[in-house]
Design an enzyme around this catalytic site. Structure first.
Site, mmCIF file in Angstrom:
data_model
loop_
_atom_site.group_PDB
_atom_site.id
_atom_site.type_symbol
_atom_site.label_atom_id
_atom_site.label_comp_id
_atom_site.label_asym_id
_atom_site.label_seq_id
_atom_site.Cartn_x
_atom_site.Cartn_y
_atom_site.Cartn_z
ATOM 1 N N LYS A 282 0.830 -1.190 0.000
ATOM 2 C CA LYS A 282 0.000 0.000 0.000
ATOM 3 C C LYS A 282 0.869 1.245 0.000
ATOM 4 O O LYS A 282 0.661 2.141 -0.816
ATOM 5 C CB LYS A 282 -0.916 -0.037 1.224
ATOM 6 N N ASP B 89 -7.282 0.782 1.317
ATOM 7 C CA ASP B 89 -7.356 0.837 2.778
ATOM 8 C C ASP B 89 -8.796 0.539 3.173
ATOM 9 O O ASP B 89 -9.604 0.120 2.340
ATOM 10 C CB ASP B 89 -6.868 2.196 3.296
#
Length: 90
Positions: A1, A20
């Site tokens: 991420k 997320d």
């Protein structure tokens, strides 16, 4: 991420979509994915959107999830996507 954020924002390289909790929630509510695993959600979103939109898509979904499509009480009446959202409640 984190790598996707750095590559996309600092270098303009779209290698993936940041998933997320906000992105996962909003994508599910918009019926863009049925997955729960962030990696699988990323793959489904990448198939739906052109690479040139991946970095901005992450930002837009995160912003929307923080400001409008809240986890506990989504603000559907204020949402500009509500007319096309299968999860909208009024």
């Amino acid at each position: 991420k984190t790598a996707n954020v750095v590559l996309g924002n600092a270098f303009g390289i779209a290698e993936g979509i940041v998933v997320d909790t906000h992105v996962a929630r909003v994508a599910a509510r918009l019926c863009l994915t049925t997955q729960r695993d962030p990696n699988k959600i990323e793959q489904e979103l990448m198939a739906l959107f052109p690479r040139s939109q991946w970095t901005m898509l992450s930002h837009l979904l995160i912003w929307h999830g923080r400001r409008v499509c809240l986890a506990r009480k989504p603000r559907c009446r204020e949402c500009t996507l509500a007319d096309g959202c299968p999860s909208a409640t009024f």
